[in-house]
Write a protein that holds these residues in place. Sequence first.
Motif, PDB file in Angstrom:
ATOM      1  N   SER A 167      -9.287 -61.934  39.544  1.00 19.13           N
ATOM      2  CA  SER A 167      -9.444 -61.293  38.235  1.00 19.13           C
ATOM      3  C   SER A 167      -8.137 -60.712  37.713  1.00 19.13           C
ATOM      4  N   GLU A 168      -7.140 -60.543  38.599  1.00 19.82           N
ATOM      5  CA  GLU A 168      -5.860 -60.014  38.148  1.00 19.82           C
ATOM      6  C   GLU A 168      -5.190 -60.928  37.130  1.00 19.82           C
ATOM      7  N   GLY A 228      -1.609 -60.896  40.796  1.00 20.40           N
ATOM      8  CA  GLY A 228      -1.247 -59.949  39.744  1.00 20.40           C
ATOM      9  C   GLY A 228       0.247 -59.876  39.520  1.00 20.40           C
ATOM     10  N   ARG A 256     -11.518 -59.597  43.170  1.00 19.70           N
ATOM     11  CA  ARG A 256     -10.563 -58.707  42.500  1.00 19.70           C
ATOM     12  C   ARG A 256      -9.204 -59.374  42.354  1.00 19.70           C
ATOM     13  N   GLU A 257      -8.796 -60.114  43.391  1.00 14.09           N
ATOM     14  CA  GLU A 257      -7.497 -60.790  43.338  1.00 14.09           C
ATOM     15  C   GLU A 257      -7.461 -61.805  42.208  1.00 14.09           C
ATOM     16  N   ARG A 297      -6.435 -59.828  33.800  1.00  9.72           N
ATOM     17  CA  ARG A 297      -5.805 -58.548  33.421  1.00  9.72           C
ATOM     18  C   ARG A 297      -4.383 -58.748  32.902  1.00  9.72           C
ATOM     19  N   ALA A 298      -3.743 -59.857  33.295  1.00 10.21           N
ATOM     20  CA  ALA A 298      -2.351 -60.093  32.904  1.00 10.21           C
ATOM     21  C   ALA A 298      -2.207 -60.900  31.621  1.00 10.21           C
ATOM     22  N   GLY A 322      -2.831 -58.827  45.929  1.00 15.03           N
ATOM     23  CA  GLY A 322      -1.841 -58.312  44.990  1.00 15.03           C
ATOM     24  C   GLY A 322      -0.889 -59.360  44.456  1.00 15.03           C
TER      25      GLY A 322
END
Length: 470
Positions: A213-214, A178, A210-211, A217-218, A175
């Motif tokens: 890839s954040e 992100g 996933r971490e 996403r930002a 997290g």
Amino acid sequence: MIALSLAEIAEAVSGTLNTHGADTPETVVSGVVDTDSRAMEPGAIFVAKPGEVTDGHLFVGRAVEAGAVLAIVERIVDEPVTQIVVPDVVLAIADLAREVVARVRARGALKIVGVTGSNGKTTTKNMLATILGPEGETVAPKGSYNNAVGAPLTMLRLTDHTRFLVCELGADAPGQIGRLAALVTPDVGVVLMVGLAHAGGFGGIEVTVREKSELIRAVRPGGVAVLNADDHRVAGMAAIADERGLSVRWFGEADSADVRSGALEVTAQGTRTTLTVDGVEIPLHLKVLGGHHVKNAMAAVTAAAALGIDPEVAVRRLESMQLAERWRMQVLTESPIRIINDAYNASPDAVAAALRTLAQITGPDERMVAVLGAMSELGEQAVEEHQKIGLLAVRLRIPRIVVVGSEARALYLAAIAEGSWNDEAVFFEDADAAFEYLTGELRPGDSVLVKSSNAAGLRFLGDRLGESFS
């Protein structure tokens, strides 16, 4: 930091302002912001961060003596300085960083690049800073300021004249990337690769994917995702970029990459190759040691191009770099013994790359010596990954493998099992014992690589060897 009033700072961090002396809510401050009282100077802002070993609140007085005019604290301290009290100082500096970045960006000139990946972040951000610096004021992290504290402190170094901000984004826990990326909403997001670094702490490689890839996403609408075409986990992030309407620029060895490299010639003087950028060939002589850094250079050139920097100009600037960062393939001595200190970070991929570099740069009349410590945060894969490195070291025909620390013992045992005997592989519980052995064992013509994770502390062993053989 940009100039802000005490009231504006208190509002940004949702804190309670307690003025001192002649200060009022309208008093303006614009000094450096840091958690280290030793970094204070006149007009500075001291962040009293509690730590595992000590508590920043104990150093408020020292910070004031050094020139601090404001302290951000979690409790009032009996010192003669204005204080803003917040529930959590780490969250407060993140909130302040968000406010400062937003204000500078609103003035129109600031462009932001975010860089993440399991390996290569620090080298790539330094390469980007080298490329972007001549274009205008560029802020980039000191060392590896890439966590929940270091990244916001870097953002708070912005001024009214900053043109580029390069953010290195690491993760101590899921997290975090992100959250940090959301503070800046980058114009360009760079993902270098996804490996086993932190996989133990995150709970597996897919969580790491996933971490990372954040960051994509930002990236702000209309921005650019710069992705490694050779890493299928990173390449899969193109779907996220497409969903968000981002442009995608690729780097790597794949023919489809926008920036790709040709054959590498790796020597102790650096790496030579040819970059092909949108069909145009550009020779590159990278002085930073290690062929694996060419991938980082490609990422930097790709990101710089997304910001409008001519690739040929970017390459020429990269060629001026002598060192990626202290303790990263840092050549401490060349003669009579070459000491390479690369003991700051050590994922399995990074150790393998460093060992291959050692083999590539060592001449036929020279001897390779690998001084290896533990690779941290691998979780249940730790034993297997250390064993793989032991096997690789033997298969690269490294005649002296010096393993330091109980957490790396599996590496030593694997080297022995693979066929390293007659003292070709040796084990020591601590760095002092290894240093005593090495000072008696090393001889002119040796090429010595010191490699471990930061937590293993072998960077200091590398420095001691450099001092001894300089």
